[in-house]
Design a protein around this motif. Structure first.
Motif, PDB file in Angstrom:
ATOM      1  N   LYS A   1     -10.355  -6.780   4.506  1.00 54.00           N
ATOM      2  CA  LYS A   1     -11.014  -5.526   4.435  1.00 54.00           C
ATOM      3  C   LYS A   1     -11.920  -5.407   3.414  1.00 54.00           C
ATOM      4  O   LYS A   1     -11.808  -4.922   2.402  1.00 54.00           O
ATOM      5  CB  LYS A   1     -10.266  -4.283   4.704  1.00 54.00           C
TER       6      LYS A   1
ATOM      7  N   GLN B   1      -6.171  -8.296   3.046  1.00 53.29           N
ATOM      8  CA  GLN B   1      -6.064  -7.947   4.287  1.00 53.29           C
ATOM      9  C   GLN B   1      -7.312  -8.177   5.051  1.00 53.29           C
ATOM     10  O   GLN B   1      -7.299  -8.057   6.575  1.00 53.29           O
ATOM     11  CB  GLN B   1      -5.591  -6.460   4.546  1.00 53.29           C
TER      12      GLN B   1
ATOM     13  N   GLU C   1     -12.290   0.351  -3.801  1.00 50.90           N
ATOM     14  CA  GLU C   1     -11.269   0.606  -4.735  1.00 50.90           C
ATOM     15  C   GLU C   1     -11.660  -0.069  -5.840  1.00 50.90           C
ATOM     16  O   GLU C   1     -11.265   0.545  -6.997  1.00 50.90           O
ATOM     17  CB  GLU C   1     -10.024   0.006  -3.798  1.00 50.90           C
TER      18      GLU C   1
ATOM     19  N   LYS D   1      -4.839  -1.784  -5.309  1.00 47.91           N
ATOM     20  CA  LYS D   1      -5.232  -1.462  -3.780  1.00 47.91           C
ATOM     21  C   LYS D   1      -6.365  -2.382  -3.410  1.00 47.91           C
ATOM     22  O   LYS D   1      -6.327  -2.675  -2.169  1.00 47.91           O
ATOM     23  CB  LYS D   1      -5.653  -0.104  -3.673  1.00 47.91           C
TER      24      LYS D   1
ATOM     25  N   GLU E   1     -13.679  -1.916   2.232  1.00 47.71           N
ATOM     26  CA  GLU E   1     -12.491  -0.872   1.476  1.00 47.71           C
ATOM     27  C   GLU E   1     -12.138  -1.576   0.194  1.00 47.71           C
ATOM     28  O   GLU E   1     -11.800  -0.819  -0.972  1.00 47.71           O
ATOM     29  CB  GLU E   1     -11.483  -0.942   2.373  1.00 47.71           C
ATOM     30  N   ALA E   2     -12.104  -2.617  -0.114  1.00 48.87           N
ATOM     31  CA  ALA E   2     -11.566  -3.602  -1.366  1.00 48.87           C
ATOM     32  C   ALA E   2     -12.781  -3.232  -2.388  1.00 48.87           C
ATOM     33  O   ALA E   2     -12.455  -2.582  -3.286  1.00 48.87           O
ATOM     34  CB  ALA E   2     -11.528  -5.055  -1.145  1.00 48.87           C
TER      35      ALA E   2
ATOM     36  N   LYS F   1      -6.306  -4.626  -0.146  1.00 44.86           N
ATOM     37  CA  LYS F   1      -7.374  -4.586   0.882  1.00 44.86           C
ATOM     38  C   LYS F   1      -8.114  -6.044   1.060  1.00 44.86           C
ATOM     39  O   LYS F   1      -8.554  -6.314   2.205  1.00 44.86           O
ATOM     40  CB  LYS F   1      -8.341  -3.411   0.710  1.00 44.86           C
TER      41      LYS F   1
ATOM     42  N   LEU G   1       0.885  -1.267   0.037  1.00 43.92           N
ATOM     43  CA  LEU G   1       0.038  -0.085   0.152  1.00 43.92           C
ATOM     44  C   LEU G   1       0.769   1.366  -0.080  1.00 43.92           C
ATOM     45  O   LEU G   1       0.557   2.284  -0.793  1.00 43.92           O
ATOM     46  CB  LEU G   1      -0.734   0.003   1.154  1.00 43.92           C
TER      47      LEU G   1
END
Length: 229
Positions: free
Chosen positions: A177, A175, A184, A168, A180-181, A172, A149
Motif C-alpha cells: 500500500k 502490504q 505515514e 505504520k 498509505e505508506a 503499509k 497494525l
C-alpha cells in the motif's frame, strides 16, 4: 492572695477539663489518624524499597544467565520477577532483556511472549511503548501485518507518535500500500525535530518512494506540499 491564685488555677483546670471532655475524643482520633498515616507511608516506602532491591537482584540474575546462555535459569528468574515483583521497573527491564535474548537465539515465540507481557504489565508507559514497537518488528518479520497494525493502534505516549507513524509506514509498504505508506512516513517526518537521525532515515524511505525532500510538511496532515511523486 494564695486563695485567689488557687481559685484561678482551679478555674483553669475546670476549663481544661471541659475542653478535653468536649474535644478530647476527636483530637485523639485525629492524632491516631495522623500517626497511622505516617506509619503506613513509612511502611509503604520500606516495602517499595525492599521490592525494588529484590527485583534488582533477579534482574541481575537474568543478565548473568543471558550472557552465559543459560536459558533455563534466565526463564526461571524472569518467571519469579513477573510473579513477585511485576510492579517494579526492573520487571519491565527484565522483560525487554529476555525478549532480546530469546529473539537472538531464534526463539521467536518466547520473545513475543516476553514483549507482550511488558506491554500489558509495565508500570512505565515508556517501557510499554518500547515493548510494543519491538513486538511489531517481530510481527513484521513473520508477515503478520494485520496484527502489527493492531498493536500500533493502541494509545502511545506523545513522544513515540513519530516512531509509531514510521512503523505504520513500514507495515503499509510491506502490504503493498504505497500511498498509505507515504502518508505515514510524512507524518513521521513531520513529527521528528530537524537534525534528528531518525528523521534522516524516514527521509531516505520517502526518497525511495519518489518523494523528494526537504519539503514543507504539516505535522499530522499526511500530505506533502511540493513533493515530486
Amino acid at each position: 492572695m494564695a486563695n485567689h491564685l488557687d481559685l484561678e488555677e482551679q478555674e483553669q483546670l475546670d476549663q481544661l477539663k471541659h475542653f478535653w471532655n468536649t474535644w478530647g475524643t476527636l483530637i485523639s482520633a485525629a492524632l491516631v489518624l495522623v500517626f497511622g498515616a505516617l506509619a503506613a507511608w513509612n511502611g509503604y516506602q520500606y516495602w517499595q524499597n525492599r521490592q525494588a532491591f529484590q527485583a534488582a537482584a533477579l534482574l541481575e540474575a537474568i543478565e548473568v544467565a543471558a550472557r552465559s546462555g543459560d536459558q533455563s535459569r534466565m526463564e526461571q528468574a524472569f518467571s519469579d520477577i513477573k510473579s513477585k515483583y511485576a510492579g517494579t521497573i526492573q520487571a519491565a527491564q527484565a522483560g525487554l532483556l529476555v525478549a532480546k535474548t530469546e529473539h537472538e537465539q531464534g526463539r521467536t515465540d518466547n520473545s513475543k511472549s516476553a514483549l507482550s507481557w511488558v506491554g500489558e504489565n509495565a508500570v512505565d508507559d515508556g517501557y510499554k511503548a518500547t515493548s510494543l514497537l519491538r513486538l511489531v518488528g517481530i510481527l513484521m518479520e513473520k508477515e503478520a501485518y494485520d496484527e502489527a497494525l493492531k498493536q500500533l493502534s493502541v494509545p502511545f505516549p506523545a513522544e513515540f507518535q513519530a516512531v509509531v507513524s514510521d512503523r505504520k509506514g513500514d507495515v503499509k509498504f510491506l502490504q503493498g500500500k504505497k500511498q498509505e505508506a507515504i502518508a505515514e512516513y510524512e507524518r513521521a517526518y513531520s513529527g521528528f525535530s530537524e537534525g534528528a537521525e531518525y528523521r534522516r532515515l524516514v527521509e531516505f524511505k520517502l526518497n525511495a518512494l519518489g518523494i523528494k525532500l526537504p519539503v514543507t510538511l504539516v505535522a499530522g496532515a499526511g500530505s506533502t506540499t511540493g513533493a515530486v511523486r
